[in-house]
Write a protein that holds these residues in place. Structure first.
Motif, PDB file in Angstrom:
ATOM      1  N   ILE A   1       0.858  -1.202   0.000  1.00  8.75           N
ATOM      2  CA  ILE A   1       0.000   0.000   0.000  1.00  8.75           C
ATOM      3  C   ILE A   1       0.887   1.243   0.000  1.00  8.75           C
ATOM      4  CG2 ILE A   1      -1.578   1.315   1.511  1.00  8.75           C
ATOM      5  CD1 ILE A   1      -2.938  -1.383   2.128  1.00  8.75           C
ATOM      6  N   GLN A   2       1.957   1.171   0.791  1.00  9.70           N
ATOM      7  CA  GLN A   2       2.911   2.287   0.844  1.00  9.70           C
ATOM      8  C   GLN A   2       3.494   2.545  -0.552  1.00  9.70           C
ATOM      9  OE1 GLN A   2       7.014   3.456   3.193  1.00  9.70           O
ATOM     10  NE2 GLN A   2       5.859   1.750   3.960  1.00  9.70           N
ATOM     11  N   LYS A   3       3.906   1.464  -1.219  1.00  8.78           N
ATOM     12  CA  LYS A   3       4.523   1.612  -2.557  1.00  8.78           C
ATOM     13  C   LYS A   3       3.549   2.249  -3.540  1.00  8.78           C
ATOM     14  CE  LYS A   3       8.173  -1.818  -2.779  1.00  8.78           C
ATOM     15  NZ  LYS A   3       7.903  -3.028  -1.967  1.00  8.78           N
ATOM     16  N   LYS A   4       2.301   1.812  -3.448  1.00  8.83           N
ATOM     17  CA  LYS A   4       1.292   2.339  -4.384  1.00  8.83           C
ATOM     18  C   LYS A   4       1.102   3.847  -4.177  1.00  8.83           C
ATOM     19  CE  LYS A   4      -3.071   0.570  -6.038  1.00  8.83           C
ATOM     20  NZ  LYS A   4      -4.146  -0.376  -5.843  1.00  8.83           N
ATOM     21  N   ALA A   5       1.051   4.271  -2.913  1.00 11.59           N
ATOM     22  CA  ALA A   5       0.876   5.704  -2.619  1.00 11.59           C
ATOM     23  C   ALA A   5       2.107   6.481  -3.095  1.00 11.59           C
ATOM     24  CB  ALA A   5       0.659   5.906  -1.122  1.00 11.59           C
ATOM     25  N   GLN A   6       3.296   5.889  -2.908  1.00 15.33           N
ATOM     26  CA  GLN A   6       4.516   6.594  -3.332  1.00 15.33           C
ATOM     27  C   GLN A   6       4.595   6.698  -4.849  1.00 15.33           C
ATOM     28  OE1 GLN A   6       7.203   4.244  -0.969  1.00 15.33           O
ATOM     29  NE2 GLN A   6       7.408   5.877   0.564  1.00 15.33           N
ATOM     30  N   ALA A   7       4.122   5.661  -5.528  1.00 15.32           N
ATOM     31  CA  ALA A   7       4.119   5.722  -6.994  1.00 15.32           C
ATOM     32  C   ALA A   7       3.224   6.877  -7.449  1.00 15.32           C
ATOM     33  CB  ALA A   7       3.639   4.391  -7.577  1.00 15.32           C
ATOM     34  N   GLU A   8       2.082   7.023  -6.792  1.00 15.20           N
ATOM     35  CA  GLU A   8       1.167   8.120  -7.137  1.00 15.20           C
ATOM     36  C   GLU A   8       1.838   9.481  -6.895  1.00 15.20           C
ATOM     37  OE1 GLU A   8      -3.402   8.351  -6.182  1.00 15.20           O
ATOM     38  OE2 GLU A   8      -2.335   9.265  -4.504  1.00 15.20           O
ATOM     39  N   LEU A   9       2.494   9.596  -5.730  1.00 14.79           N
ATOM     40  CA  LEU A   9       3.189  10.854  -5.396  1.00 14.79           C
ATOM     41  C   LEU A   9       4.313  11.149  -6.385  1.00 14.79           C
ATOM     42  CD1 LEU A   9       3.153  10.364  -1.575  1.00 14.79           C
ATOM     43  CD2 LEU A   9       2.615  12.545  -2.639  1.00 14.79           C
ATOM     44  N   ASP A  10       5.042  10.116  -6.794  1.00 13.58           N
ATOM     45  CA  ASP A  10       6.164  10.323  -7.719  1.00 13.58           C
ATOM     46  C   ASP A  10       5.674  10.894  -9.048  1.00 13.58           C
ATOM     47  OD1 ASP A  10       7.826   9.447  -5.797  1.00 13.58           O
ATOM     48  OD2 ASP A  10       8.134   7.430  -6.620  1.00 13.58           O
ATOM     49  N   VAL A  11       4.512  10.391  -9.513  1.00 13.61           N
ATOM     50  CA  VAL A  11       3.995  10.880 -10.796  1.00 13.61           C
ATOM     51  C   VAL A  11       3.467  12.314 -10.645  1.00 13.61           C
ATOM     52  CG1 VAL A  11       2.142  10.560 -12.497  1.00 13.61           C
ATOM     53  CG2 VAL A  11       3.421   8.574 -11.661  1.00 13.61           C
ATOM     54  N   VAL A  12       2.695  12.560  -9.592  1.00 10.08           N
ATOM     55  CA  VAL A  12       2.004  13.855  -9.473  1.00 10.08           C
ATOM     56  C   VAL A  12       2.926  14.958  -8.950  1.00 10.08           C
ATOM     57  CG1 VAL A  12       0.103  15.046  -8.265  1.00 10.08           C
ATOM     58  CG2 VAL A  12      -0.239  12.739  -9.180  1.00 10.08           C
ATOM     59  N   VAL A  13       3.771  14.633  -7.975  1.00  8.49           N
ATOM     60  CA  VAL A  13       4.579  15.667  -7.307  1.00  8.49           C
ATOM     61  C   VAL A  13       6.035  15.633  -7.766  1.00  8.49           C
ATOM     62  CG1 VAL A  13       5.329  16.540  -5.049  1.00  8.49           C
ATOM     63  CG2 VAL A  13       3.062  15.520  -5.292  1.00  8.49           C
ATOM     64  N   GLY A  14       6.553  14.437  -7.985  1.00  8.61           N
ATOM     65  CA  GLY A  14       7.962  14.304  -8.387  1.00  8.61           C
ATOM     66  C   GLY A  14       8.890  14.461  -7.192  1.00  8.61           C
ATOM     67  N   PRO A  15      10.210  14.307  -7.436  1.00 11.99           N
ATOM     68  CA  PRO A  15      11.151  14.266  -6.312  1.00 11.99           C
ATOM     69  C   PRO A  15      11.679  15.628  -5.870  1.00 11.99           C
ATOM     70  CG  PRO A  15      12.254  13.679  -8.352  1.00 11.99           C
ATOM     71  CD  PRO A  15      10.838  13.992  -8.719  1.00 11.99           C
ATOM     72  N   GLU A  16      11.329  16.707  -6.597  1.00 14.74           N
ATOM     73  CA  GLU A  16      11.987  18.005  -6.349  1.00 14.74           C
ATOM     74  C   GLU A  16      11.334  18.847  -5.258  1.00 14.74           C
ATOM     75  OE1 GLU A  16      14.760  18.570  -7.760  1.00 14.74           O
ATOM     76  OE2 GLU A  16      14.664  16.923  -9.216  1.00 14.74           O
ATOM     77  N   ARG A  17      10.121  18.470  -4.846  1.00 12.61           N
ATOM     78  CA  ARG A  17       9.436  19.286  -3.830  1.00 12.61           C
ATOM     79  C   ARG A  17       8.544  18.377  -2.991  1.00 12.61           C
ATOM     80  NH1 ARG A  17       4.034  20.261  -5.097  1.00 12.61           N
ATOM     81  NH2 ARG A  17       3.431  19.539  -7.164  1.00 12.61           N
ATOM     82  N   LEU A  18       8.023  18.944  -1.891  1.00 12.15           N
ATOM     83  CA  LEU A  18       7.068  18.187  -1.078  1.00 12.15           C
ATOM     84  C   LEU A  18       5.653  18.459  -1.579  1.00 12.15           C
ATOM     85  CD1 LEU A  18       8.573  18.799   2.475  1.00 12.15           C
ATOM     86  CD2 LEU A  18       8.472  16.631   1.254  1.00 12.15           C
TER      87      LEU A  18
END
Ligand code: HEM
Length: 329
Positions: free
Chosen positions: A106-123
């Motif tokens: 579940i954690q991985k799935k949420a992080q995948a979503e965050l990576d696509v929408v937000v990316g690694p450069e900001r919170l």
């Protein structure tokens, strides 16, 4: 107890078995201190020019010409917000951390979503919220699975009433069984399984009711802090997920220490103490941890209701780090 048996209030505190009276005296002082001591601190920080902006400093500034009538109100608003909003929000956050540790997929799935929408450069921030449905589902499912107040707060009927075939006389204590509602299998399929997907909106599928409808109480006494609690919790968990991987802690032999999903049996339901590891997800994540919150605070919510302060403090608390007022994460 005295509410149910009013005669008890006439028993002297020295009477055998009347220890509740001695306890009540200690607790009454603690409740008064909770209101008075932080308020005194805030005023002395203001006097010395070291206060950080928050709801208390805002209120004192805004009502500076009416303090005779307003100070007591401002103090009580701050006191009750802390008393009612501190432990309840912590319980929700800790429950989300337990869920992420126990269910890595579940954690991985949420992080995948965050990576696509937000990316690694900001919170992440509130502008991203609508585009992060899975993170939202984790927040909802945690409230459903482990409501912070499983039996809510008792109510009292002010007049005779009927509910379906039940007669409820005036003066009856009413307990809204939040846990039972949120685990009703006719409403929530497989209620004992942690399944954020149940709240994912998809065409042709009807989602079960949002647990927020029940987990913050009922009627005119419903929790007035619910929007703050949900925004605060969302921001915390979205930022934690963006920046960290959370895993079970390791023992001295490198084996994972099991985490239970058992809870305390108190009115406020906390997960049993557990250990876990927070590992920054990348060098950029580490960098964001050092700068991200300062950026959010200064750029996005200058001095509004003290929310950034509360959030930073909670992150420190969650991570077991000492929190220094004025230092942002
Ligand atoms: C996850 C966090 C929270 C949960 C689960 C929660 C839950 C509840 C519940 C179940 C009640 C009783 C409602 C009823 O009588 O039916 C309540 C009341 C209350 N809550 Fe919250 N709460 C949370 C956060 C907060 C926050 C952050 C604040 C303030 C900043 C707050 C302020 C209050 C106050 C003042 C009341 C009493 C309302 C009244 O009796 O009229 N709560 N809350």
């Amino acid at each position: 107890m005295v509410d149910y048996f009013p005669l008890l209030k006439y028993i002297p505190s020295w009477f055998p078995g009347a220890t509740f009276k001695q306890k009540a005296k200690v607790w009454a002082q603690e409740v008064l201190d909770l209101n008075e001591l932080p308020w005194k601190d805030v005023k002395s920080f203001i006097a010395s020019g070291t206060a950080i902006p928050c709801i208390a400093t805002d209120g004192l500034e805004k009502f500076s010409s009416q303090l005779d009538e307003m100070e007591e109100i401002l103090k009580n608003v701050c006191g009750i917000s802390y008393a009612a909003g501190g432990d309840t929000t912590s319980a929700l956050l800790l429950n989300m951390v337990v869920a992420l540790v126990c269910y890595p997929e579940i954690q991985k799935k949420a992080q995948a979503e965050l990576d696509v929408v937000v990316g690694p450069e900001r919170l992440p921030d509130f502008n991203d919220r609508k585009r992060l449905p899975y993170v939202e589902c984790i927040l909802k499912e945690t409230q459903r699975m482990w409501p912070s107040l499983p039996l809510g707060v008792d109510h009292y009927s002010v007049s005779d009433d009927f509910y379906e075939e039940y007669f409820i006389p005036k003066g009856t204590t009413i307990v809204g069984n939040v846990w039972a509602i949120l685990h009703d299998k006719t409403i929530y399929n497989d209620p004992m399984i942690f399944k954020p997907e149940r709240f994912l909106e998809q065409s042709g599928k009807r989602c079960p009711p949002d647990p927020t409808l029940y987990s913050f109480g009922f009627g005119r006494r419903i929790c007035p802090g619910r929007y703050l609690a949900l925004d605060n919790s969302w921001m915390m968990i979205a930022c934690i997920l963006a920046a960290f991987t959370i895993e079970k802690a390791l023992d001295i032999n490198g084996n994972e220490i099991e985490v239970t999903t058992q809870h305390s049996n108190d009115a406020l339901s906390f997960p049993m103490p557990f250990r876990c590891r927070f590992t920054p997800r990348s060098p950029q994540a580490l960098n964001l941890l050092e700068t991200g919150f300062t950026v959010l605070w200064v750029k996005r919510w200058p001095n509004k209701f003290g929310i950034p302060n509360i959030r930073c403090q909670s992150v420190f608390f969650l991570l077991g780090l000492p929190y220094k007022p004025g230092v942002t994460f």
